[in-house]
Structure formats: structure tokens, C-alpha cells
Design an enzyme around this catalytic site. Structure first.
Site, PDB file in Angstrom:
ATOM      1  N   ASP A  34      16.286 -15.215  16.181  1.00 51.35           N
ATOM      2  CA  ASP A  34      16.446 -14.274  17.288  1.00 51.35           C
ATOM      3  C   ASP A  34      16.412 -15.028  18.612  1.00 51.35           C
ATOM      4  O   ASP A  34      17.153 -14.697  19.537  1.00 51.35           O
ATOM      5  CB  ASP A  34      15.305 -13.245  17.282  1.00 51.35           C
ATOM      6  CG  ASP A  34      15.473 -12.245  16.154  1.00 51.35           C
ATOM      7  OD1 ASP A  34      16.498 -12.332  15.442  1.00 51.35           O
ATOM      8  OD2 ASP A  34      14.584 -11.401  15.991  1.00 51.35           O
ATOM      9  N   GLU A 117       4.249  -0.527  23.735  1.00 52.28           N
ATOM     10  CA  GLU A 117       4.062  -0.338  22.285  1.00 52.28           C
ATOM     11  C   GLU A 117       4.704  -1.505  21.548  1.00 52.28           C
ATOM     12  O   GLU A 117       5.621  -2.158  22.080  1.00 52.28           O
ATOM     13  CB  GLU A 117       4.729   0.965  21.855  1.00 52.28           C
ATOM     14  CG  GLU A 117       6.225   0.915  22.021  1.00 52.28           C
ATOM     15  CD  GLU A 117       6.877   2.294  22.032  1.00 52.28           C
ATOM     16  OE1 GLU A 117       7.868   2.478  21.320  1.00 52.28           O
ATOM     17  OE2 GLU A 117       6.398   3.179  22.746  1.00 52.28           O
ATOM     18  N   LYS A 119       7.055  -3.828  19.372  1.00 49.48           N
ATOM     19  CA  LYS A 119       8.465  -3.794  18.986  1.00 49.48           C
ATOM     20  C   LYS A 119       8.508  -4.160  17.500  1.00 49.48           C
ATOM     21  O   LYS A 119       8.210  -5.296  17.121  1.00 49.48           O
ATOM     22  CB  LYS A 119       9.265  -4.793  19.810  1.00 49.48           C
ATOM     23  CG  LYS A 119      10.762  -4.728  19.523  1.00 49.48           C
ATOM     24  CD  LYS A 119      11.534  -5.587  20.515  1.00 49.48           C
ATOM     25  CE  LYS A 119      13.029  -5.368  20.398  1.00 49.48           C
ATOM     26  NZ  LYS A 119      13.583  -5.770  19.114  1.00 49.48           N
ATOM     27  N   ASP A 121       9.770  -5.136  13.929  1.00 46.90           N
ATOM     28  CA  ASP A 121      10.892  -5.946  13.463  1.00 46.90           C
ATOM     29  C   ASP A 121      11.426  -5.381  12.147  1.00 46.90           C
ATOM     30  O   ASP A 121      11.106  -5.852  11.067  1.00 46.90           O
ATOM     31  CB  ASP A 121      10.447  -7.400  13.275  1.00 46.90           C
ATOM     32  CG  ASP A 121      11.639  -8.335  13.174  1.00 46.90           C
ATOM     33  OD1 ASP A 121      11.424  -9.500  12.836  1.00 46.90           O
ATOM     34  OD2 ASP A 121      12.770  -7.891  13.424  1.00 46.90           O
ATOM     35  N   TYR A 237       9.725   6.270  17.516  1.00 49.69           N
ATOM     36  CA  TYR A 237       9.416   5.840  18.882  1.00 49.69           C
ATOM     37  C   TYR A 237      10.423   6.333  19.909  1.00 49.69           C
ATOM     38  O   TYR A 237      10.290   6.019  21.092  1.00 49.69           O
ATOM     39  CB  TYR A 237       9.286   4.319  18.971  1.00 49.69           C
ATOM     40  CG  TYR A 237      10.485   3.555  18.429  1.00 49.69           C
ATOM     41  CD1 TYR A 237      10.309   2.655  17.395  1.00 49.69           C
ATOM     42  CD2 TYR A 237      11.762   3.726  18.947  1.00 49.69           C
ATOM     43  CE1 TYR A 237      11.383   1.938  16.878  1.00 49.69           C
ATOM     44  CE2 TYR A 237      12.827   3.023  18.450  1.00 49.69           C
ATOM     45  CZ  TYR A 237      12.638   2.139  17.411  1.00 49.69           C
ATOM     46  OH  TYR A 237      13.704   1.449  16.901  1.00 49.69           O
ATOM     47  N   LYS A 301       8.235   1.131  28.548  1.00 45.93           N
ATOM     48  CA  LYS A 301       9.125   2.232  28.923  1.00 45.93           C
ATOM     49  C   LYS A 301       8.513   2.980  30.104  1.00 45.93           C
ATOM     50  O   LYS A 301       7.292   3.197  30.124  1.00 45.93           O
ATOM     51  CB  LYS A 301       9.299   3.207  27.740  1.00 45.93           C
ATOM     52  CG  LYS A 301       9.942   2.570  26.523  1.00 45.93           C
ATOM     53  CD  LYS A 301       9.891   3.478  25.296  1.00 45.93           C
ATOM     54  CE  LYS A 301      10.425   2.719  24.082  1.00 45.93           C
ATOM     55  NZ  LYS A 301      10.195   3.430  22.815  1.00 45.93           N
ATOM     56  N   LYS A 325       9.553 -10.078  24.617  1.00 44.31           N
ATOM     57  CA  LYS A 325       9.575 -10.739  23.312  1.00 44.31           C
ATOM     58  C   LYS A 325       8.450 -11.763  23.168  1.00 44.31           C
ATOM     59  O   LYS A 325       8.097 -12.447  24.124  1.00 44.31           O
ATOM     60  CB  LYS A 325      10.912 -11.470  23.113  1.00 44.31           C
ATOM     61  CG  LYS A 325      12.127 -10.561  23.049  1.00 44.31           C
ATOM     62  CD  LYS A 325      12.146  -9.787  21.758  1.00 44.31           C
ATOM     63  CE  LYS A 325      13.511  -9.494  21.216  1.00 44.31           C
ATOM     64  NZ  LYS A 325      14.360 -10.521  20.799  1.00 44.31           N
ATOM     65  N   CYS A 430       8.343 -43.625  -7.894  1.00 44.86           N
ATOM     66  CA  CYS A 430       7.375 -43.377  -6.835  1.00 44.86           C
ATOM     67  C   CYS A 430       7.653 -44.321  -5.659  1.00 44.86           C
ATOM     68  O   CYS A 430       7.710 -45.528  -5.846  1.00 44.86           O
ATOM     69  CB  CYS A 430       5.966 -43.600  -7.372  1.00 44.86           C
ATOM     70  SG  CYS A 430       4.714 -43.508  -6.081  1.00 44.86           S
ATOM     71  N   CYS A 433       4.582 -46.944  -5.331  1.00 47.56           N
ATOM     72  CA  CYS A 433       4.207 -47.981  -6.293  1.00 47.56           C
ATOM     73  C   CYS A 433       5.342 -48.351  -7.233  1.00 47.56           C
ATOM     74  O   CYS A 433       5.187 -49.266  -8.047  1.00 47.56           O
ATOM     75  CB  CYS A 433       2.979 -47.557  -7.104  1.00 47.56           C
ATOM     76  SG  CYS A 433       3.332 -46.241  -8.279  1.00 47.56           S
ATOM     77  N   CYS A 448       4.307 -39.091  -9.896  1.00 50.82           N
ATOM     78  CA  CYS A 448       4.234 -40.531 -10.115  1.00 50.82           C
ATOM     79  C   CYS A 448       3.390 -40.777 -11.355  1.00 50.82           C
ATOM     80  O   CYS A 448       2.324 -40.181 -11.515  1.00 50.82           O
ATOM     81  CB  CYS A 448       3.594 -41.165  -8.893  1.00 50.82           C
ATOM     82  SG  CYS A 448       2.972 -42.824  -9.191  1.00 50.82           S
ATOM     83  N   CYS A 454      -1.206 -46.750  -8.466  1.00 51.92           N
ATOM     84  CA  CYS A 454      -0.451 -46.255  -7.306  1.00 51.92           C
ATOM     85  C   CYS A 454      -1.402 -46.164  -6.108  1.00 51.92           C
ATOM     86  O   CYS A 454      -2.364 -45.403  -6.133  1.00 51.92           O
ATOM     87  CB  CYS A 454       0.147 -44.889  -7.606  1.00 51.92           C
ATOM     88  SG  CYS A 454       0.964 -44.153  -6.172  1.00 51.92           S
TER      89      CYS A 454
HETATM   90  S1  IVH Z   1      13.192   1.840  22.102  1.00 52.86           S
HETATM   91  C1  IVH Z   1      17.129   3.029  24.244  1.00 52.86           C
HETATM   92  N1  IVH Z   1      10.989   1.081  20.894  1.00 52.86           N
HETATM   93  O1  IVH Z   1      14.531  -2.804  19.111  1.00 52.86           O
HETATM   94  C2  IVH Z   1      16.055   2.188  23.651  1.00 52.86           C
HETATM   95  N2  IVH Z   1      13.023   0.110  20.190  1.00 52.86           N
HETATM   96  O2  IVH Z   1      16.352  -4.430  20.749  1.00 52.86           O
HETATM   97  C3  IVH Z   1      15.693   2.605  22.300  1.00 52.86           C
HETATM   98  N3  IVH Z   1      12.761  -1.454  18.327  1.00 52.86           N
HETATM   99  O3  IVH Z   1      17.422  -0.918  18.653  1.00 52.86           O
HETATM  100  C4  IVH Z   1      14.848   1.641  21.597  1.00 52.86           C
HETATM  101  N4  IVH Z   1      10.598  -1.238  18.099  1.00 52.86           N
HETATM  102  O4  IVH Z   1      15.748  -1.158  16.673  1.00 52.86           O
HETATM  103  C5  IVH Z   1      12.316   0.921  20.968  1.00 52.86           C
HETATM  104  N5  IVH Z   1       8.967   0.549  19.882  1.00 52.86           N
HETATM  105  C6  IVH Z   1      10.293   0.406  19.970  1.00 52.86           C
HETATM  106  C7  IVH Z   1      10.983  -0.457  19.125  1.00 52.86           C
HETATM  107  C8  IVH Z   1      12.352  -0.592  19.265  1.00 52.86           C
HETATM  108  C9  IVH Z   1      11.683  -1.821  17.631  1.00 52.86           C
HETATM  109  C10 IVH Z   1      14.119  -1.972  18.072  1.00 52.86           C
HETATM  110  C11 IVH Z   1      15.152  -0.916  17.927  1.00 52.86           C
HETATM  111  C12 IVH Z   1      16.130  -1.216  19.011  1.00 52.86           C
HETATM  112  C13 IVH Z   1      15.912  -2.653  19.251  1.00 52.86           C
HETATM  113  C14 IVH Z   1      16.348  -3.074  20.618  1.00 52.86           C
END
Ligand code: IVH
Length: 749
Positions: A34, A117, A119, A121, A237, A301, A325, A430, A433, A448, A454
Site C-alpha cells: 500500500d 476511528e 481504518k 484493512d 462506518y 471525519k 495511514k 554445509c 564445514c 549439515c 562443523c
Molecule cells: S469512510 C466517503 N471509514 O478505506 C468515505 N472508510 O481508502 C467512505 N475504510 O473505501 C469511507 N475503514 O474501504 C471509512 N472507518 C472507515 C474505514 C474505511 C476502512 C476503507 C474503505 C474505503 C477505503 C478508503
């Protein structure tokens, strides 16, 4: 950069990013980290900013995800599913806040609350409910059109099928993910299934590289029965189309989703201003390893939904949100070479020498490559990993760091493989040795065969011998062992006990050389002399015999009571041990043949025939059964022990050592011991014994020693400085005594 160069570079970036996107979203097999993806996207955006008229119609800046894959029906989102802008440094967060204030015409002191909150994965999913009933579920796809995965989503427990009191039209958005525990269990299940498949001669399945891929692969199954069988979860979310607003703020809207029966993340907080956001980011980051699921940042947000509406969207991202990130724990770098390290038991371990790269804030220049199968793209059972791609010197490889563990090479980018790269030839001798390095049937590791000759094995064995849980010789650590080995003063454990006689005066005179002087030399000799008296279990463990760990050594000591009894018994059992191995080999051959011929293997008969052929005496058989019947022992350990005792060089080294020692038999757990069967915890500073000593003593009296206080704790022994454990014990009403009281309790036992 000239205009022509910029144009070329934008073309190249569009292509790379498009491929990466497709691999990530459609094939569930990412080709870059990423972090690298983000970096390339930023580079693309920077060039576009400098040369606006060169921006391509298919610019990666305008892309969200990749086109949906075939096989699922398509669903056009009523409201597009967008992506988030990224923040990396703290200043990016203050910039985010500044931008928003400026946009809204807010001053420094005007109230502006955000939510923060984790994010998650995983992969995003949009759920449409009409009159409270789940109508469809769609993946993000390219943001406009996604895949219809409704039947699969219905199998996810966290997703309600029906909702009471919902607006007539409600689109709930969130993340489908897999927990770490479920991911491990799934991969284990695949490994087990592969064993069965192997026996049946069927193609084996690939394990998943990480929980995200596992979640994506599971959700995007054409057969919902398979999805049902996979433990997927969902965090809500966000939302899409609504027939009526959910609330006035982000916070309340999330609470509303929770009231509908969705799982919302409990690390969500309301924060005033960038400092508070960053503080919460740090807090989440510190909890990252223990959350039990993967997150890759924190999403901020704007809390007021009226302000969100005013702020609106850029091409693909909202102005009112940003993803802060975490530094990537993945990175790509060049594999410069492969070194082979030889361990205590002779195992040849390949180590990647990398062009140094920062992985999650740590510079990594070495990483493990596990074993030769791993380099070739197979697991130990022969199933393909990384889609079967091998790893070659010169390759562009992905380095992965999970928590504190040694970094590993996870993936390889074939598109960047140099033309002259050749498959890695794993050494069959090896490197230390020159002895043959062989791989036994069923062993993932090549070893070995040099044994004591050795130097690498000998040094590692010596380090193990002096280590804390073995002979625990103070002043003789890894560094000193290497020094003495290099000088030729210590070649095997017995030499340690001759050190003073043979080199004592020399060592005392080595004043300024490598830290030795009269005092340190005398201290060392005293520490060595102290260990001439040694517990049988420590001696057995200290020998460093493969498969004989601390627990196995203790079990052997308790069973045999004396070195002589054990040695005699192991010798006597030798013919039966060899017969056992012959039977193992016959069994393997039979299994394979049976699989080829498509019939059931006749295992019991095969083993019996192989054993009979070896013509083992009853006494040998009885000794062998006695050995492997010891609680906690078993055939693997038994065979390894038998091999070590039957090896002439090793046996001579054992005999020489044992002659110099007084071996203390294990104390049988005293039935009358007041602590037998009790769970004891030690905490604080112990002044009359080391922690290790206290533990060993308590265990020898039949107590179980634990590291933490719980309802099961019977006794806490607290020295000065005891903190939270003493507090917890008091809360739980656990009896607490000090060190002296403990010593009095066990006195005379
Ligand atoms: S809000 C308009 N909240 O991250 C924005 N996204 O890179 C709507 N994701 O497409 C997304 N955790 O798949 C939001 N707590 C979170 C999230 C989250 C993971 C992902 C989601 C989004 C991507 C954006």
C-alpha cells in the site's frame, strides 16, 4: 523534468497503477505494498499538478479501485463509493484541519469536532435495505459499479437480514474483514485439507497471504456455501442512499447504525482539533498488535453532517474525511544475496541480504527466507505459495514485518526480475564445514551432517550449553564462547571445565585483550566451578539434542532419575529405535503407493512387517517402549535422543563431560509439599534468589508457576516494588506473602 519526460512518466505510472489496482481488487493478489502504491499515486499527482494539461483521460488520480471481475452480476451504486485522501505525517493532519476551516470560513477558535476511528484493512461493502429488508450487497468495484455479492453477504453473522425501525431506504456501508485468529485457523484448515488432497492425489490449495486477501477471496466466492464456511465479519462506518437522515452528526449516525444491529468499532472517538486526533491515532497505533484484526490507519471525519454536506467531494474523495495511514509494515526492496546460517542442530537457514529499507519505522537489511521450499514457492507439503513464484538473487522482493518477529520476505515482483537472474541453488554441502547437507524425508530443513566437526554447529551448541536455562554460566555468553572457540580453547562443553587448568594463567594475563583481566577471569572460573554440580534436567537440556527442549529434558530426568539409567536405557533401545525408523519409512512408502493406486493404505500391516524384518530383541523393544512412553516424550524425541547417543563423536563428548560433573537427581514433586498443585506467581524484586531459580524451585515442589495473577492463582510471592499484580491479588483475595515467608514455607523440602 521536461514536458516530454513528464508525459512519459505519467504514461508509465498510469500503467503500473492500473496493473497494481487490478491485481489488488480483482485477483486478490497485491503486487505492491500500500505504501508503494500511495507513493506512486502521490508522484503521479505531483507531476499532474506541475503539468496540468498533461493529465490523462485515464489518470490514476480519478480511479477508485478496478473494474468488477466477471462472474458476479453488476450493481450500480446509487451514490458512488468513494475513496479517502491520505495523511502520513502529523503536519498532514493539521493541514487537513486548516483546509477545512478555510473552506468553511471558520477561525482558529471556532468549534470543529471530528470523529476518529480505525481504518479497517478489509474490503468495503454496501448493503441496501428496503423497508428494513436486505435487498442487495455490492462490493465497491470501480466506485460506480460493483459486484452483486448479496447471497454471500447473507452468510455473514454481523450483517442483519432485517432491521426494525429503519428508514424506508437505507444503504449501510462498511468493511468486511477476517480476524487474525480466524485467518490462522483458515490457513491451518487449508493445510490439513491439503494433506488429504495430497493423499488423494488432488491438486493442493494455496494458503492466503494475509487476512485481507482471505476476506476478499472468501466474499468473492461464486458458491455462497464456501463463504458461509468462512468466518467473515463486518464493521459499519458509513452510509449511502437514505430516505431520511440518520442523525445530525457522524457520531449519532454511527450510534443509530449500532441500534439497527450493526457492529460499530468501539475505538471510535469524538475529538476537538488536530492534537486530539493525533493523540487518538497514537493510542490506536499502540493497540494495533492486540486488536485481533488488521487496521492500516485512522480515519478522521468532520462530525457535523451539515458541515460534511457543505464540504462535499473532490473527484474521488470527500473533503470532510481523511485516512491517517500507519507507516507501512511492508516495503519492497532488492534481494542482494542469500546467506546460509547453520544452526545448533545443523539446520541450514537461508537469510535474505537486502538493500536496506524502512519497514514500519525500522531499517531492515536481513530477513528470513525460511527454507529451500519457501524460496522455490512451495510450502513444506509441496503446495504452492505466492502463486508458485520462486525467489532469486537480484529480485525485487516484498519485506514484511509483523510485530516483533523477524522480518520475512513475503513476495516477489516478477515484472522487475533482472534478465540474468537464475533460480537459487540451495547448497547441498554445509557452507561452514563442507560436509554433506542432507534433507530427510518429511523434513522441511536441510541439515549439515558434520556434527561436532562443523564449527557453526559446535559454536551454537556451546552457546546453548552455557545459556540461562541450561548451565547458566555467568560471564560466559555468546561473545565469549565465540572468542574461546576461535582461540581453540573450548571446542566442546567438557573443555569449559578444563579452562582454568589449561589456560587459567593465560587468561588472567590477557589484561586488555577483549575485556579479560585477573578479576574477570577469576569470576569466570568460580562461575564454572559452581556448575560442576548440575541438575540432571539442565544437563540433558544443555546438550542441545534436537527436539529435546526444556520440558522434554525435565520429563526424561524425572523418569530416569540418573544419567546412567537414561544412557543405559537409550543404548539398549537402539535396535528398536532403528526398527521404528524403518517402519516409518515403510509406512511413508506405502502411503504414497496407496495414493498412486487409489486405494487405502495398509499401515498397520506395513509397519508390523518392517519391524519384524529388523528382528529386535524383547529387551530392546521394552526399553524403546519405556522411553517413548514417558509422558511428554514420544517417537520423534526418542529417535533424536537415540541418534545422538549412537553418534560416536557426540557420545564421546557426552561421556567426557559427564565425568567432570556431579549430577543432581531431580526432586520428585513432594506429595507433602504445601505448594504441590498450587498456582504461584512471583512479583517484585526477589533478594535471595533469581526469578528463574524461584520458579525452578517451586516447580520442583509440584507448584505451577504463572506470570500473571488471575482467579486461578493460589499464592502471590511479592518482593519490594510489587505493583499491579499485588493490587490485583488483593482485589481477588489471593493470599500474598513476602520472600522470607515463601522460604519459610518451603524450608526443609
Ligand atoms: S469512510 C466517503 N471509514 O478505506 C468515505 N472508510 O481508502 C467512505 N475504510 O473505501 C469511507 N475503514 O474501504 C471509512 N472507518 C472507515 C474505514 C474505511 C476502512 C476503507 C474503505 C474505503 C477505503 C478508503
Amino acid at each position: 523534468m521536461t514536458k516530454a519526460e513528464a508525459q512519459q512518466e505519467l504514461e508509465r505510472l498510469a500503467q503500473i497503477l492500473d496493473e497494481a489496482n487490478t491485481a489488488y481488487h480483482t485477483a486478490d493478489a497485491p503486487v505492491m505494498s500500500d505504501a508503494e502504491f500511495d507513493a506512486l499515486k502521490r508522484r503521479n499527482a505531483a507531476i499532474e499538478a506541475a503539468f496540468p494539461d498533461l493529465k490523462r483521460a485515464d489518470s490514476p488520480s480519478d480511479q477508485v479501485g478496478a473494474a468488477p471481475s466477471e462472474g458476479f452480476g453488476k450493481i450500480t451504486h446509487a451514490i458512488p463509493m468513494l475513496s479517502l485522501g491520505n495523511a502520513f505525517a502529523d503536519e498532514d493532519v493539521t493541514d487537513f484541519d486548516d483546509r477545512i476551516r478555510k473552506y468553511l470560513g471558520f477561525g482558529r477558535d471556532d468549534d470543529l469536532t471530528y470523529t476518529a476511528e480505525p481504518k479497517i484493512d478489509g474490503l468495503s461493502l454496501s448493503l441496501r435495505y428496503e423497508k428494513g429488508v436486505l435487498k442487495y450487497a455490492a462490493t465497491r468495484g470501480d466506485g460506480t459499479t460493483g459486484e452483486n455479492v448479496t447471497e454471500n453477504a447473507r452468510t455473514i453473522g454481523d450483517i442483519p437480514q432485517e432491521i426494525a425501525d429503519a428508514p424506508e431506504i437505507l444503504e449501510v456501508r462498511g468493511e468486511v474483514y477476517m480476524s487474525h485468529a480466524d485467518f490462522e485457523a483458515l490457513n491451518d484448515r487449508i493445510a490439513r485439507e491439503n494433506e488429504a488432497r495430497e493423499q488423494a492425489g488432488k491438486r493442493t490449495l494455496s494458503k492466503f497471504a494475509n487476512p485481507r486477501n482471505a476476506a476478499a477471496g472468501s466474499l468473492r466466492q461464486l458458491d455462497p456455501a464456501i463463504t458461509r464456511d468462512r468466518p467473515l465479519r463486518f464493521f459499519a462506518y458509513a452510509w449511502g442512499a437514505l430516505s431520511a437522515p440518520l442523525a445530525d452528526t457522524q457520531w449519532d449516525a454511527i450510534q443509530r447504525l449500532a441500534s439497527f444491529g450493526f457492529v460499530v468499532n468501539d475505538l471510535t472517538r469524538a475529538c476537538e482539533g488536530p492534537e486530539a486526533l493525533i493523540a487518538h491515532y497514537r493510542s490506536i497505533e499502540s493497540q494495533r498488535a492486540t486488536l485481533g484484526y488488521d487496521i492500516d490507519g485512522v480515519v478522521y471525519k468532520v462530525n457535523r453532517l451539515d458541515l460534511q454536506a457543505r464540504l462535499g467531494f473532490r473527484a474521488t474523495t470527500p473533503r470532510w474525511a481523511v485516512a491517517h495511514k500507519f507507516p507501512a509494515e511492508l516495503a519492497w526492496t532488492r534481494l542482494e544475496g542469500i546467506d546460509i546460517q547453520v544452526g545448533r542442530t545443523g539446520a541450514l537457514s537461508p537469510v535474505a541480504r537486502l538493500t536496506p529499507v524502512t519497514v514500519g519505522g525500522v531499517v531492515v537489511s536481513n530477513a528470513t527466507l525460511h527454507n529451500e521450499d519457501y524460496i522455490e514457492g512451495r510450502d513444506s507439503k509441496g503446495a504452492s505459495i505466492r502463486g508458485g513464484k520462486d525467489i532469486r538473487v537480484g529480485d525485487w522482493v516484498q519485506v514484511y514485518r509483523a510485530g516483533d518477529v523477524i522480518p520475512k520476505v513475503a513476495d516477489v515482483d516478477l515484472s522487475k526480475r533482472p534478465g540474468d537472474a537464475v533460480p537459487y541453488a540451495f547448497p547441498t554441502v554445509c557452507p561452514e564445514c563442507g560436509s554433506d547437507a542432507v534433507r530427510e524425508e518429511g523434513d522441511a530443513v536441510r541439515r549439515c551432517t558434520g556434527g561436532m566437526i562443523c564449527p557453526a554447529q559446535a559454536i551454537e551448541k556451546l552457546k546453548h550449553f552455557v545459556s540461562r536455562k541450561a548451565f547458566d554460566i555467568e560471564g560466559l555468553g555468546a561473545k565469549q564462547v565465540e572468542q574461546f572457540y576461535g582461540d581453540g580453547w573450548i571446542r566442546q562443553p567438557a573443555d569449559i571445565f578444563d579452562l582454568e587448568d589449561r589456560y587459567g594463567s593465560g587468561l588472567q594475563q590477557l589484561k586488555n585483550r577483549e575485556g579479560w583481566g585477573e578479576t574477570s577471569a577469576n569470576n569466570l572460573f568460580r562461575a564454572i566451578a559452581d556448575k560442576r554440580e548440575i541438575a540432571l534436567a539442565r544437563l540433558i537440556f544443555g546438550l542441545g539434542i534436537r527436539h529435546v527442549g526444556e520440558v522434554g529434558a525435565r520429563d526424561l530426568a524425572l523418569h530416569f532419575q540418573t544419567w546412567e539409567a537414561m544412557a543405559t536405557s537409550v543404548d539398549e533401545a537402539r535396535p528398536a529405535a532403528l526398527a521404528h525408523r524403518a517402519a516409518d519409512m515403510a509406512e511413508d512408502a506405502e502411503r504414497q503407493k496407496a495414493a498412486e493406486e487409489g486405494r487405502r493404505a495398509r499401515i498397520a500391516e506395513t509397519r508390523a512387517a518392517a519391524m519384524a524384518e529388523c528382528d529386535v530383541s524383547d529387551a530392546a523393544m521394552a526399553a524403546w517402549q519405556d522411553l517413548i512412553g514417558v509422558d511428554g516424550i514420544g517417537a520423534t524425541l526418542g529417535l533424536s535422543l537415540s541418534d545422538a547417543f549412537a553418534n560416536e563423536d557426540e557420545r564421546a563428548a557426552f561421556d567426557r563431560l559427564v565425568e567432570k560433573l556431579t549430577i543432581i537427581p531431580p526432586e520428585a514433586p513432594a506429595a507433602e509439599s504445601p505448594v504441590a498443585g498450587k498456582t504461584v506467581v512471583f512479583t517484585g524484586t526477589l533478594e535471595k534468589m533469581t526469578r528463574a531459580e524461584a520458579k525452578a524451585r517451586a516447580e520442583s515442589l509440584g507448584a505451577k508457576v504463572s506470570g500473571s495473577v488471575s482467579g486461578k492463582t493460589d499464592l502471590l510471592v511479592a518482593g519490594p516494588g510489587a505493583g499491579s499484580k499485588a493490587k490485583k491479588a488483593a482485589e481477588l483475595g489471593v493470599e500474598t506473602i513476602d520472600e522470607d515467608a515463601w522460604l519459610a514455607l518451603i524450608e526443609g523440602l
